[in-house]
Design a protein around this motif. Sequence first.
Motif: not given
Lengths: 389, 364
Positions: A180-200
Amino acid sequence: MALDKPVFIKPKLTLFNIIIGIILVMGLILTILRFTKGIGAVTNLDNNNPWGIWIGFDLLCGVALAAGGYVTSASCYIFGLKRYHSAVRPAILTAFLGYALVVLALHYDLGRPLRLPYPIFYSQGTSSLLFEVGLCVFLYLTVLFVEFTPAAFEWLGLKKIRAIVVKLILLLTIFGVILSTLHQSSLGALFMIVPSKLHPLWYSGYLPIYFFISSMFAGMSMVIFEGSLAHRYLENEMDATHKKEASGVAFGFAKAASLIMMGYCATKLIGLAVDNNWHFLGTSWGLWFMFEVVGFVAFPAVLFAMGSREKNLTMVRFAAIWTILGIILNRLNISIVAFNYHLPAADRYFPSLSEIGTSVFIVTLGIVAYRFITTRMPILHEHPDYKAH
Amino acid sequence: MAISRRKFLSCIGAAALTTTTNGLSKAYGASNKHFKGHPDSFGILHDITKCIGCRKCEAACNKVNELTQPEKSFEDLSILDQKRRTDANIYTVVNKFKHDTRAPVFVKKQCNHCMEPACASACFVKALNKTKTGAVIYDESLCVGCRYCMIACPFEIPAYEYHKALTPRITKCTMCYPRLLEGKLPGCVEACPKEALIFGERDKLLKAAWQRIYRYPDQYLEHIYGEHEMGGTSWLYLSKHPFSKIGMREDLGKKSAPELTTGPLSAVPIVVGLWPVLLTGVYAISKRKDKITKEEKEKAVAQTTALAKEDTEKKLEALREKMTREKTSAINFEVKKALEEAEKTDAADKTDDKAPEESGKEEN
């Protein structure tokens, strides 16, 4: 050994059942449309907005709200808080159903759902955070299934297998917390790859931490919320122990959730400070951000604290619903509202009716399955043959 | 005692969590290796100042990739007034930007073939790959259709066949990879009548581009788009006007996509290593706490029982002593009384002189 309750119970023609029936028929029609006409025919997704509410709500919210399983079993079996014991089974059941439905919902969203086992068994893209999510969800679904089986075995009277599984509970619980620690957190980390698309304001190096921490109070709130629903509609399935412990579980989780939510608000502040994003707070995005963090995290945290101190069950239950709405708001903000914030309004996404209908259908399936199981298996009560395991 | 032990443990947990999160940003810094792309890989230089917006590249792309023909022919330039992006059937588009009152600027858009592609690093089945030629290619036999590549791409390039029910694919420019293997030029480059597109080794193109900038400083900005953007791309762009004004984002940064995700990925071994130990420890502590509580309880019960027993015995003893004392005193009293009595009868006998011994016996 005879069955505890029969498999087939004749359904009654209540308003609730009629509504459920209508939703199920609608869902079947949408399912046929989806698999004959394609994703484009039933959704508003396009090339700029490849993920809609089937990911934002069904996957992200589904997984977060199913966190009650690991939270409750960890408090009971690892931290030794035995008074939560009667809450473990319903929480495990909800978590198992939640994850099973997440996987079902994925079949609608994926272009080629039959290839779902590919990332795990055929071609592993280990550099992807989605791979981590996929692997952990797959393993955790298995763990939850095994954790759930004792109830089914008791129902079926399979004493020997049940005894083996019960011995594995500590191991399974620890494994469940890791996954749970791993996948709950990596669901958030999915969006780490898009600093240009997600509001700061929502993009942060702390995204995985935010997702993990918020999953804890999401899970606790769900346990409280489900408890209140079960008390209203399934009270005759409950035994004396469950009823006696229920308010204690609610107050205990309320207190814990309020502390964790305060901590979450603090890490949000740290996130703002680390990226020096204070100036965005004055913009309309900033207002929306404050609406989410203050209105749907800090406010229910205070309610939880007051409710648990004054032993006010109504207040605690209200706070739980409020927190759940906050979690949904947060996940939708990250995956949809603040995602592609740079695009002109015409290129932004809003879900179609059929998308919403499909999500409603999947949630309804969950409710039906929960009711089917709790009215048959020893979930809200202990099986008389297996007291105090 | 027990509570402070648990508190101590949760502090350790919190400390471990903070160190791991602090460590995240530095995880990749530990390695000294820097991927500079495959040696001698190809690239394409797009000199935006030379593009006339004739759409010949679009037509060629459509032809060599055997895509469906659009309704309006490629000769029709009115479509340039719309702002377009790539689509399932369109791997490249030319967009027109009006700049001041002078002649419009035309910019070709297609996959930039990143040196370290976001799409490939995001793909969880390795369906997207950076080849040694420089082309980023797609393997439809692996694709599950999750569309995370489309989310990840900072240039908004990959498109999806949303209307195929059972076998939808991701589509994007392949840099004409099959043609490259045959020794041919990419379709668009071959079709360009104005040499606005130049194909070659990326390193050499970079040098040529910088030479153009030095030679004609008033014609070009001192910036080659794609040299460093998102870790560098195989496509390179020269322009007179700021890139942000012609539909190209300048806020993407120099970090490649994999660098953005190494942090969370490096947390995996930490969690997997730390959690089992920590949680088993927590379990052991809570177990032991229970045991100690139980022992203490038993001990306390035993002690209380012992104390109570002792107390009762003492009381009993006292009572017994008291009773004995009372009994003795009662006996003494009786004896004394009897003696007195006897003395009295003796005296009476002496005066009455009748059988004194008999009466004395009766008294005793």
